[in-house]
Design a protein around this motif. Structure first.
Motif, PDB file in Angstrom:
ATOM      1  N   HIS A  21     -43.487   3.219 -13.531  1.00 39.84           N
ATOM      2  CA  HIS A  21     -44.597   2.817 -14.381  1.00 39.84           C
ATOM      3  C   HIS A  21     -44.723   3.779 -15.565  1.00 39.84           C
ATOM      4  O   HIS A  21     -44.358   4.957 -15.457  1.00 39.84           O
ATOM      5  CB  HIS A  21     -45.898   2.794 -13.586  1.00 39.84           C
ATOM      6  N   PRO A  22     -45.207   3.305 -16.710  1.00 44.61           N
ATOM      7  CA  PRO A  22     -45.354   4.182 -17.879  1.00 44.61           C
ATOM      8  C   PRO A  22     -46.130   5.449 -17.533  1.00 44.61           C
ATOM      9  O   PRO A  22     -47.167   5.397 -16.866  1.00 44.61           O
ATOM     10  CB  PRO A  22     -46.130   3.308 -18.872  1.00 44.61           C
ATOM     11  N   GLY A  52     -41.150   6.081 -20.329  1.00 49.45           N
ATOM     12  CA  GLY A  52     -41.706   5.547 -21.567  1.00 49.45           C
ATOM     13  C   GLY A  52     -41.616   6.476 -22.749  1.00 49.45           C
ATOM     14  O   GLY A  52     -42.142   6.159 -23.819  1.00 49.45           O
ATOM     15  N   GLU A  53     -40.938   7.620 -22.603  1.00 52.02           N
ATOM     16  CA  GLU A  53     -40.833   8.538 -23.732  1.00 52.02           C
ATOM     17  C   GLU A  53     -39.418   9.093 -23.874  1.00 52.02           C
ATOM     18  O   GLU A  53     -38.656   9.172 -22.906  1.00 52.02           O
ATOM     19  CB  GLU A  53     -41.827   9.693 -23.622  1.00 52.02           C
ATOM     20  N   GLY A 210     -39.287   1.363 -20.620  1.00 53.28           N
ATOM     21  CA  GLY A 210     -39.873   2.039 -19.478  1.00 53.28           C
ATOM     22  C   GLY A 210     -39.081   3.177 -18.891  1.00 53.28           C
ATOM     23  O   GLY A 210     -39.523   3.809 -17.924  1.00 53.28           O
TER      24      GLY A 210
END
Length: 280
Positions: A21-22, A52-53, A210
């Motif tokens: 999950h983010p 997410g990054e 993601g």
């Protein structure tokens, strides 16, 4: 694409990866110390890579960037501190379980046998042999090769490629693995301008989808343009951690690189630009 099937890796049936999950922390170093021989290469480093990054590791030669990446990949023993992958101590995962969760791109890619390019990319699917996702091998390979612009020489021997072509094939192998944690060591080093931008766009796309992407970069401009967060390493320590627009300053970069540096906004976009200060 039709290709060979890879044998299941030895050992017990691995635990499949859980949904990501983010914001999930997929790799973490806590008070990390790493020694290579008698030299302490990393001294008390804390770092987290989140789903997410894009996290860029930057710093001068010998700062410990590649060592930190290898430690996050659980490829290096630690002298002290802890490395977690997907929330668990790295040592608690089997090699097969790690291969389902993280994919690693080393600085250089060498092969002793004349494998065709497509076969090299297909090696990234080895961890999934014998699993329910084995049927995704062909589309995973095709998608990875299309993204890296390597489809045109799929049948050529890997040994016949240029350095830049090899780098893109190696990245395609990593993408085909479809792990949610990507650890890339200087993926742009051998590439021309167009393909440097292509590779960093892929990193952003994987983060948007993601994944957590950790990338070692020497080009501060690329780090500023594409990384969500940057860790600056110097002499084995993390001296700054944050968004590039916040931590890339004239003073800090000049001190770390021992070279006068100017940081200023692009006149049109406002993006951070970094350049050595030359002349008087």
């Amino acid at each position: 694409m039709n290709g060979m099937k890879w044998l299941r890796l030895p050992g017990a049936r691995p635990t499949p990866p859980a949904a990501v999950h983010p914001g999930d922390v997929l790799a973490e170093a806590e008070a990390l110390h790493v020694r290579l021989g008698t030299r302490e290469v990393l001294s008390g480093v804390d770092v987290m890579a989140r789903a997410g990054e894009v996290l860029a590791l930057v710093g001068p030669n010998g700062a410990g960037k590649s060592t930190l990446l290898s430690a996050l990949a659980a490829d290096l023993p630690t002298a002290a501190g802890l490395v977690r992958v997907h929330g668990r101590p790295a040592a608690d995962w089997s090699a097969h379980e790690l291969a389902l969760r993280r994919a690693v791109l080393p600085q250089s890619a060498t092969l002793s046998f004349p494998f065709a390019v497509e076969e090299v990319v297909r090696m990234g699917r080895a961890p999934w042999a014998g699993t329910a996702l084995e049927d995704e091998d062909d589309p995973a390979v095709a998608t990875a090769m299309a993204a890296t612009e390597t489809l045109d020489f799929a049948a050529r021997p890997f040994s016949a490629l240029s350095g830049g072509e090899r780098a893109r094939v190696a990245l395609a192998r990593v993408l085909a693995q479809r792990a949610s944690l990507l650890l890339l060591d200087e993926p742009t080093a051998a590439l021309d301008l167009r393909h440097q931008e292509l590779v960093l766009r892929i990193c952003r796309e994987r983060a948007l989808a993601g994944d957590a992407v950790v990338v070692v970069l020497h080009d501060l401009g690329l780090a500023a343009a594409y990384a969500h967060r940057v860790v600056i390493l110097s002499a084995g320590r993390a001296v700054a951690d944050g968004p590039p627009a916040e931590i890339f300053t004239d003073r800090l970069l000049s001190d770390v690189y021992r070279q006068p540096v100017e940081v200023f906004p692009h006149p049109r976009s406002g993006e951070v630009l970094i350049t050595p200060r030359r002349g008087s």
